[in-house]
Design an enzyme around this catalytic site. Structure first.
Site, PDB file in Angstrom:
ATOM      1  N   ASN A 111       0.840  -1.201   0.000  1.00 45.66           N
ATOM      2  CA  ASN A 111       0.000   0.000   0.000  1.00 45.66           C
ATOM      3  C   ASN A 111       0.873   1.248   0.000  1.00 45.66           C
ATOM      4  OD1 ASN A 111       0.629  -0.793   2.682  1.00 45.66           O
ATOM      5  ND2 ASN A 111      -1.060   0.376   3.527  1.00 45.66           N
ATOM      6  N   GLU A 123       0.338   5.263   0.654  1.00 47.67           N
ATOM      7  CA  GLU A 123      -0.602   6.282   1.148  1.00 47.67           C
ATOM      8  C   GLU A 123      -0.172   7.680   0.716  1.00 47.67           C
ATOM      9  OE1 GLU A 123      -1.027   5.532   5.366  1.00 47.67           O
ATOM     10  OE2 GLU A 123      -2.223   3.737   4.942  1.00 47.67           O
ATOM     11  N   CYS A 176      -4.196   0.680  -2.480  1.00 47.39           N
ATOM     12  CA  CYS A 176      -4.011  -0.574  -1.741  1.00 47.39           C
ATOM     13  C   CYS A 176      -2.928  -1.439  -2.395  1.00 47.39           C
ATOM     14  CB  CYS A 176      -5.300  -1.376  -1.726  1.00 47.39           C
ATOM     15  SG  CYS A 176      -6.632  -0.664  -0.759  1.00 47.39           S
ATOM     16  N   GLU A 179      -3.042  -4.544  -3.160  1.00 41.87           N
ATOM     17  CA  GLU A 179      -3.568  -5.428  -4.211  1.00 41.87           C
ATOM     18  C   GLU A 179      -3.610  -4.700  -5.556  1.00 41.87           C
ATOM     19  OE1 GLU A 179      -4.782  -4.810  -1.223  1.00 41.87           O
ATOM     20  OE2 GLU A 179      -6.120  -6.380  -0.505  1.00 41.87           O
ATOM     21  N   CYS A 198     -10.310  -4.932   0.140  1.00 38.92           N
ATOM     22  CA  CYS A 198     -11.446  -3.996   0.210  1.00 38.92           C
ATOM     23  C   CYS A 198     -12.325  -4.152  -1.033  1.00 38.92           C
ATOM     24  CB  CYS A 198     -10.940  -2.557   0.335  1.00 38.92           C
ATOM     25  SG  CYS A 198     -10.340  -1.849  -1.216  1.00 38.92           S
ATOM     26  N   CYS A 249     -10.772  -3.063  -4.422  1.00 36.39           N
ATOM     27  CA  CYS A 249      -9.819  -4.049  -4.961  1.00 36.39           C
ATOM     28  C   CYS A 249     -10.545  -5.275  -5.506  1.00 36.39           C
ATOM     29  CB  CYS A 249      -8.817  -4.449  -3.888  1.00 36.39           C
ATOM     30  SG  CYS A 249      -7.641  -3.131  -3.514  1.00 36.39           S
TER      31      CYS A 249
HETATM   32  N1  THU Z   1      -5.212  -1.524   2.494  1.00 43.08           N
HETATM   33  C1  THU Z   1      -4.643  -2.335   1.564  1.00 43.08           C
HETATM   34  O1  THU Z   1      -3.567  -2.041   1.036  1.00 43.08           O
HETATM   35  N2  THU Z   1      -5.285  -3.475   1.233  1.00 43.08           N
HETATM   36  C2  THU Z   1      -6.417  -3.939   1.836  1.00 43.08           C
HETATM   37  O2  THU Z   1      -6.888  -5.009   1.504  1.00 43.08           O
HETATM   38  C3  THU Z   1      -7.063  -3.146   2.875  1.00 43.08           C
HETATM   39  C4  THU Z   1      -6.479  -1.792   3.111  1.00 43.08           C
HETATM   40  C5  THU Z   1      -4.492  -0.306   2.903  1.00 43.08           C
HETATM   41  C6  THU Z   1      -5.092   1.003   2.485  1.00 43.08           C
HETATM   42  C7  THU Z   1      -4.526   1.936   3.537  1.00 43.08           C
HETATM   43  O3  THU Z   1      -3.221   2.338   3.144  1.00 43.08           O
HETATM   44  C8  THU Z   1      -4.399   1.069   4.773  1.00 43.08           C
HETATM   45  O4  THU Z   1      -4.420  -0.284   4.302  1.00 43.08           O
HETATM   46  C9  THU Z   1      -5.495   1.276   5.771  1.00 43.08           C
HETATM   47  O5  THU Z   1      -6.742   1.210   5.205  1.00 43.08           O
END
Ligand code: THU
Length: 142
Positions: free
Chosen positions: A44, A46, A55, A57, A94, A97
């Site tokens: 991920n 941010e 994310c 994925e 999520c 994704c």
């Molecule tokens: N996140 C992912 O990378 N994948 C997931 O399946 C769930 C959430 C990340 C997004 C954000 O950077 C952090 O996790 C918190 O939501």
């Protein structure tokens, strides 16, 4: 599948080390497997403006698509508090994704591999965790 679920999870766990997550402090890694055995990883990423966050994925998928990869068979996902080397729980993808997976994968065969440790692994079919997903009949990437 050319590599084991446990091995794919280990690649996701390694990719998680690159997570850029200074806002949520939640680090995620993903490893996307293709039928030819190639693997595309992601973490991920941010952003201080929040909505540009991507994310793990989707990073893995977009890396793969941008290199013309096809025939996706499975994705392993590992996530949890960034201050813990070993996640306490599963990290299911999520909804956004899942929609991206539906765009490029067969819901009847694509697998989502979740694990908190090598002896705690669960495998789900995309169609089971994304029922009634929207899909136009136009894609060419499966
Ligand atoms: N996140 C992912 O990378 N994948 C997931 O399946 C769930 C959430 C990340 C997004 C954000 O950077 C952090 O996790 C918190 O939501």
């Amino acid at each position: 599948m050319s590599i084991s679920h446990a091995a794919l999870l280990k690649m996701a766990k390694d990719a998680r080390k690159s997570a850029y997550s200074p806002y949520s402090h939640f680090a995620v890694g993903a490893a996307l497997l293709c039928a030819d055995g190639s693997v595309y990883t992601g973490c991920n990423v941010e952003n201080s403006a929040f909505t540009p966050t991507c994310c793990a994925e989707r990073v893995a998928f977009y890396k793969a698509i941008s290199e013309n990869a096809k025939g996706f068979t499975a994705i392993a996902v590992v996530g949890g508090r960034q201050d813990r080397e070993n996640p306490e729980d599963f990290c299911p993808p999520c909804g956004v994704c899942r929609q991206v997976m539906l765009e490029f994968c067969d819901p009847e065969s694509f697998l989502i591999v979740l694990g908190s440790s090598p002896d705690n692994i669960k495998v789900y079919k995309l169609g089971d965790i994304m029922p009634l997903g929207f899909k136009m009949d136009k894609h060419s990437n499966i």
